[in-house]
Design an enzyme around this catalytic site. Structure first.
Site, short mmCIF file in Angstrom:
data_model
loop_
_atom_site.label_atom_id
_atom_site.label_comp_id
_atom_site.label_asym_id
_atom_site.label_seq_id
_atom_site.Cartn_x
_atom_site.Cartn_y
_atom_site.Cartn_z
N HIS A 78 -1.47 0.14 15.95
CA HIS A 78 -0.12 0.46 15.28
C HIS A 78 1.13 0.49 15.97
CE1 HIS A 78 -3.34 2.35 12.84
NE2 HIS A 78 -2.49 2.32 11.72
N PHE B 207 -0.58 -4.83 10.47
CA PHE B 207 -1.23 -5.05 9.64
C PHE B 207 -1.12 -6.47 8.84
CE2 PHE B 207 -1.32 -0.03 8.04
CZ PHE B 207 -2.02 0.15 9.05
N GLU C 38 -5.07 -6.46 2.28
CA GLU C 38 -4.05 -7.29 3.02
C GLU C 38 -4.10 -8.86 2.92
OE1 GLU C 38 -5.22 -4.67 4.92
OE2 GLU C 38 -3.62 -3.38 5.24
N PHE D 32 2.55 -1.36 8.55
CA PHE D 32 2.55 -1.33 9.77
C PHE D 32 2.55 -2.83 10.06
CE2 PHE D 32 1.63 3.27 9.82
CZ PHE D 32 2.28 3.72 10.94
N GLU E 212 0.95 -1.22 -0.04
CA GLU E 212 -0.08 0.06 0.02
C GLU E 212 0.90 1.21 -0.04
OE1 GLU E 212 -2.23 -0.86 3.47
OE2 GLU E 212 -2.84 -2.77 2.57
#
Lengths: 330, 330
Positions: free
Chosen positions: B127, B84, B58, B81, B29
């Site tokens: 995160h 993810f 994802e 991150f 991304e």
């Protein structure tokens, strides 16, 4: 005399070849069903019986350079894509000579030399893998395509939406082949699936077709169109092949299920539409083959399956001391 | 040697490897604009087919990495991150880590799943995780956490060419950190720890972002006459147990500093290994300095209170040494 198929690609010889490929899957799996009942298999098997026209019809358009991903119900795809019956049988028997040396089993049969990236025990997981293989094919520019076989159950995984989006956006040479066999494991499709699966292509602008999955010629023609589009750089297609799972979700399920989840009448109606005898009758009616042709194929396949079973039975189990943990890392 | 920021060390490594090896592809991304700067400029250099922005998908992304790698690409899958990776977990946990093993080594899967990890910047619970222990437990993945620009460059170069899936986790918010990086094709073997500070009284094993506060603590304690042997394992799979055991046998004391939650952390694994293998050398209980089993909070006061830091590390060392002397007096 009726004409079976005006498409000149379907000579008698080719149709008999498709018949042979379907019959091989059927007889291998009937043997596995028997083995399962007798308690001869180490693990569960999910049989493809009734759906053979889909795998064979699609794979009839592929070469070893094309890729497929398959499902927990994957023996049919493995054999249709050129996997060997003896290596499959030995794998399901858990033997050292199996295609994955007994490390994968029924749900994970794979033969990369034949373009079979693998069956998969996670419903829908092959969709993303086939999409990635199609990206590689696009980069390599050799005209290869990849096929994701999956069921109506997998169509309800979010990954299908993600894959349709990115594959269409990137024009990836992937064909999503949804085999709607009527059941998500033990739940009839209409109790868990909204709308028509093929329509899920529409919002993404993905090419889509639905086809009678028990008509081998129709499947092969539909797949041929989709594969041609993919090879030409025109992107993916979602095919919904409507078919029927004549066996249960998993062999032996009657021993643990508390209730029936389908009517015997429904099974017997679909048995009347069995794709294998259907092709034989159509060819005989069309004067494209004689009964003896099918008897001859039956004898060949019987012998091939017997050889495969003997190969598996005569093979040793893997040696736990053989350091195969090394397979974890290259 | 040249002085570089961590993020530039990563960017330069990606650039030089993509220039040399056309089978390397990179996707994720926003990799074109590059949120962190580590993939900036690569699309302009290597084209939109090899460096591709992904939709926020994802689930399909991690699986596409498997598919593309399975058929011959070297894939860098940028997850942004590390949290993810949970969103795309199936294809990492069920596919990437297992496909080679369950097909008896028919293929290798050269994939780098990269992302940032860890807290300290009020990025809050979704995160800020340190997720490396989860990947350590899957068996078929290598897990790499560089702590300096040089290690980031050298470990990433090795990871890209490793034929196995590698989880490459860079400490979030630390991309701007400067350090000397050797020029040229500088590579660091995975499974080789580095000794960051030499001492005889206590072994500190610090992981990822914890190396810097551990080094500061070691320097402070040196001024008090306490000798800290500080080891950065750099990769957790494979783990350089020899280097850790050697140090623990020398000092007789071990504190593991890990930004993961305590339960089943890298710290608990390393502690268990040392309890098994260095028991007779131990002069004090093994200590783990980890994060309590809670989500990472947002407010700076709350977050600071749960992450190990220079102060808590220094205190832990002092306490451990005091404990020993008390025990001896009794």
């Amino acid at each position: 005399m009726t004409v079976l198929c005006e498409d000149t690609n379907f000579s008698s010889e080719r149709l008999l070849g498709l018949y042979r490929d379907m019959l091989r899957i059927r007889r291998v799996e009937e043997r596995l069903a028997k083995d399962s009942r007798a308690g001869n298999l180490p693990g569960p098997v999910h049989l493809y019986i009734g759906q053979e026209a889909v795998a064979v019809g699609v794979c009839a358009n592929l070469t070893d350079d094309d890729w497929i991903t398959s499902t927990h119900r994957g023996h049919g795809h493995f054999l249709a894509k050129g996997g060997a019956a003896d290596l499959l049988m030995a794998e399901v028997y858990g033997r050292e000579t199996g295609i994955c040396r007994g490390h994968g089993g029924s749900m994970h049969v794979a033969d990369f030399s034949k373009g079979i990236i693998g069956a998969n025990g996670i419903v829908g997981a092959g969709i993303s893998i086939a999409t990635g293989a199609a990206w590689a094919a696009q980069l390599e520019k050799k005209g290869a395509v990849s096929i994701a076989f999956f069921g109506d159950g997998a169509a309800n995984q979010g990954v299908l939406a993600e894959a349709l989006n990115v594959a269409t956006l990137w024009k990836l040479p992937v064909i999503f082949v949804c085999e709607n066999n009527g059941f998500s494991e033990f739940s009839p499709s209409n109790t868990v699936t909204a709308g028509n699966i093929v329509d899920r292509a529409k919002p993404y602008g993905t090419a889509h077709e639905s086809v009678d999955g028990n008509d081998i010629v129709a499947v092969a023609q539909t797949a041929s169109r989709a594969i041609r589009r993919a090879r030409n750089g025109d992107g993916p297609t979602l095919i919904e092949a409507r078919t029927y799972r004549l066996h249960g979700h998993v062999e032996g399920e009657q021993t643990f299920l508390g209730a029936e989840y389908r009517l015997e009448q429904e099974v017997s109606d679909w048995r009347d539409r069995d794709p294998i005898p259907a092709l034989a009758s159509r060819m005989i009616d069309a004067g494209q083959a004689a009964r003896e042709d099918f008897e001859h194929i039956e004898a060949e396949i019987t012998e091939e399956v017997a050889r495969a079973v003997k190969f598996a039975e005569d093979s040793p189990f893997p040696d736990p001391d053989a350091q195969t943990a090394n397979f974890m890392f290259a | 040697m040249s002085k570089k920021r961590m993020i530039h060390a990563i960017n330069d490594t990606l650039d030089s490897e993509m220039a040399k090896d056309p089978s390397i592809v990179l996707f994720g991304e926003d990799v074109e604009i590059s949120l962190f700067g580590d993939t900036r400029g690569l699309k302009e250099k290597y084209g939109g087919e090899r460096v591709r922005n992904m939709p926020i998908s994802e689930t399909v992304m991690t699986g596409m990495a498997v598919g593309a790698a399975a058929v011959g690409q070297k894939v860098i899958c940028h997850m942004m991150f590390g949290n993810f990776m949970y969103t795309g977990f199936d294809s990492i946990a069920n596919q990437a880590s297992k496909l080679r093993y369950m097909t008896a080594g028919q293929i290798s899967l050269p994939i780098v799943y990269m992302g940032v990890f860890g807290g300290g910047r009020s990025s809050a619970a979704q995160h800020s995780d340190a997720m490396h222990p989860i990947f350590m437990n899957l068996g078929g993945l290598k897990v790499v956490l560089p702590a300096t620009p040089a290690d980031a460059a050298g470990l990433l170069r090795t990871a890209i060419h490793d034929p196995n899936p590698v989880i490459f986790l860079q400490a979030a918010g630390r991309g701007g950190e400067m350090g000397e990086v050797p020029d040229g094709d500088f590579a660091i073997e995975l499974g080789k720890a580095t000794k960051v500070h030499e001492g005889d009284d206590v072994t500190l094993v610090a992981i990822g972002a914890m190396v810097r506060p551990a080094l500061k603590a070691a320097q402070l304690l040196a001024a008090e006459g306490i000798g800290v042997d500080l080891i950065d394992p750099r990769s957790l799979v494979p783990l350089d147990t020899d280097a850790i055991f050697r140090s623990v046998r020398k000092t007789g004391r071990l504190i593991v500093v890990d930004e993961a939650r305590d339960m089943c952390s890298a710290a608990s694994h390393i502690s268990a290994l040392c309890a098994d293998q260095c028991f007779e050398a131990l002069k004090a209980p093994i200590r783990r300095l980890t994060v309590p089993d809670v989500a990472i909070p947002y407010s700076p006061t709350l977050e600071k209170a749960i992450l190990p830091n220079e102060g808590s590390i220094t205190n832990a060392v002092r306490t451990l040494l005091r404990k020993k002397s008390l025990a001896v007096e009794v």
